[in-house]
Design an enzyme around this catalytic site. Structure first.
Site, mmCIF file in Angstrom:
data_model
loop_
_atom_site.group_PDB
_atom_site.id
_atom_site.type_symbol
_atom_site.label_atom_id
_atom_site.label_comp_id
_atom_site.label_asym_id
_atom_site.label_seq_id
_atom_site.Cartn_x
_atom_site.Cartn_y
_atom_site.Cartn_z
ATOM 1 N N HIS A 47 -3.808 62.950 21.008
ATOM 2 C CA HIS A 47 -2.467 62.933 20.265
ATOM 3 C C HIS A 47 -2.004 64.471 20.283
ATOM 4 C CE1 HIS A 47 -2.388 59.119 18.189
ATOM 5 N NE2 HIS A 47 -3.614 59.070 18.282
ATOM 6 N N GLU A 103 1.021 65.346 19.625
ATOM 7 C CA GLU A 103 1.955 65.526 18.318
ATOM 8 C C GLU A 103 0.982 65.916 17.199
ATOM 9 O OE1 GLU A 103 0.847 62.856 19.386
ATOM 10 O OE2 GLU A 103 0.855 61.378 17.768
ATOM 11 N N CYS A 153 -1.446 57.245 22.817
ATOM 12 C CA CYS A 153 -2.161 56.346 22.251
ATOM 13 C C CYS A 153 -1.932 54.818 22.404
ATOM 14 C CB CYS A 153 -2.542 56.822 20.855
ATOM 15 S SG CYS A 153 -3.929 56.131 19.897
#
Lengths: 228, 81
Positions: free
Chosen positions: A195, A197, A87
């Site tokens: 994302h 994560e 990002c």
């Protein structure tokens, strides 16, 4: 494998990244404030998290790209060590010139925050070897400036060198060729808008991102075992 | 002192969603003659006079103020009393 998660003023996915690699993927990790450049000695992998570094003033990622810690990260990358930018981290990598192209305002201008389906275009990378080729994965996106752009010549080069690692199934932001993530020519720097994560546990709605971190750890172990 | 005015615009052909939104809003206000709108940036700097001032400003634009991948720039220099 020891990771450093770089924290800029305005980073807001740093703890998610730390949690994903340390608590879920089981690697060593440390949060490193952007002025603590000496802490990068002895670190194997650099993680640039999402957020709004320096408030995204001027352009997303532009201020962070001029910071001292980025000079260190350039040196780290030049040695062939892995760098992952997610990002805002991806925006910082393009602004730094570590990855080609630029990230522009989303086609429909709005900030988007939802899960998207991605296609793993290349599973022969340091970051994606545990995925199947063309595997469809679900990662959240959360960005207002995630529309990937590059000129025609750069795009041809990305395609010729298999540098397009992830594409969107339903291009949400107007990115060229549905691009969601690219790697550098050498293969040790990956930038992506979605994302991984935030997709490491079923509780989060998807654990498809875990294989990305596990790929990094496994490939690092393999290369370390060869070198040792 | 010199006043430097830097104008940054998106390169032709680069999609400008902000410009598009402005064009559509103007049209919805009844200004049907608006065929296109492009949004850029305008930055003013106060700079001490010195040698190679133009070269140094070009460098500032290339290194930080503009992103040469997507943006063009030009600048004006004028004296300040």
């Amino acid at each position: 494998m020891k990771f450093a998660v770089i924290v800029f003023p305005g980073s807001n996915c740093d703890r998610d990244m730390y949690h994903a690699v340390k608590e879920v993927a089981g690697a060593e990790a440390e949060l490193v404030w952007y002025t603590e450049t000496d802490k990068l000695e002895g670190v194997d992998g650099i993680l640039l998290p999402g957020g709004f570094s320096y408030g995204d003033y001027l352009r997303s990622g532009s201020m962070a790209s001029t910071s001292d810690v980025m000079h260190k990260i350039r040196e780290h990358a030049a040695k062939g060590k892995p760098v992952l930018g997610v990002c805002n981290g991806f925006q910082i990598l393009t602004e730094s010139g570590l990855l080609p192209g630029a990230l522009m305002r989303n086609k429909h201008l709005s900030f988007m925050c939802h899960q998207e389906e991605l296609v793993v275009e290349d599973n022969q990378t340091f970051f994606t070897s545990l995925y199947e080729k063309k595997e469809v994965v679900r990662f959240p996106i959360a960005h207002g400036e995630g529309s990937y752009f590059c000129d025609e010549a750069t795009l041809k080069e990305l395609q010729a060198n298999n540098q397009i690692v992830f594409t969107y199934k339903n291009n949400p932001n107007g990115s060229i060729e549905n691009i969601a993530g690219i790697r550098n020519k050498q293969g040790n720097v990956l930038g992506m808008m979605p994302h991984p994560e935030r997709a490491v546990e079923e509780l989060l709605g998807s654990d498809d991102g875990l294989k990305l971190f596990k790929s990094m750890i496994a490939n690092w172990r393999d290369s370390y075992a060869i070198n040792a | 002192m010199k006043k430097v005015t830097v104008y940054i615009t998106l390169k032709p052909g680069v999609l400008d969603p902000q410009g598009k939104a402005i064009q559509e809003s103007l049209q919805s206000l009844g200004y049907q003659e608006v065929e296109d709108a492009r949004v850029g940036k305008f930055i003013e700097l106060q700079v001490e006079e010195g040698p190679n001032i133009e070269e140094r400003i070009t460098e500032m634009c290339d290194r930080l103020l503009a992103n040469p991948v997507i943006e063009n720039y030009q600048f004006d220099l004028e004296g300040v009393k």
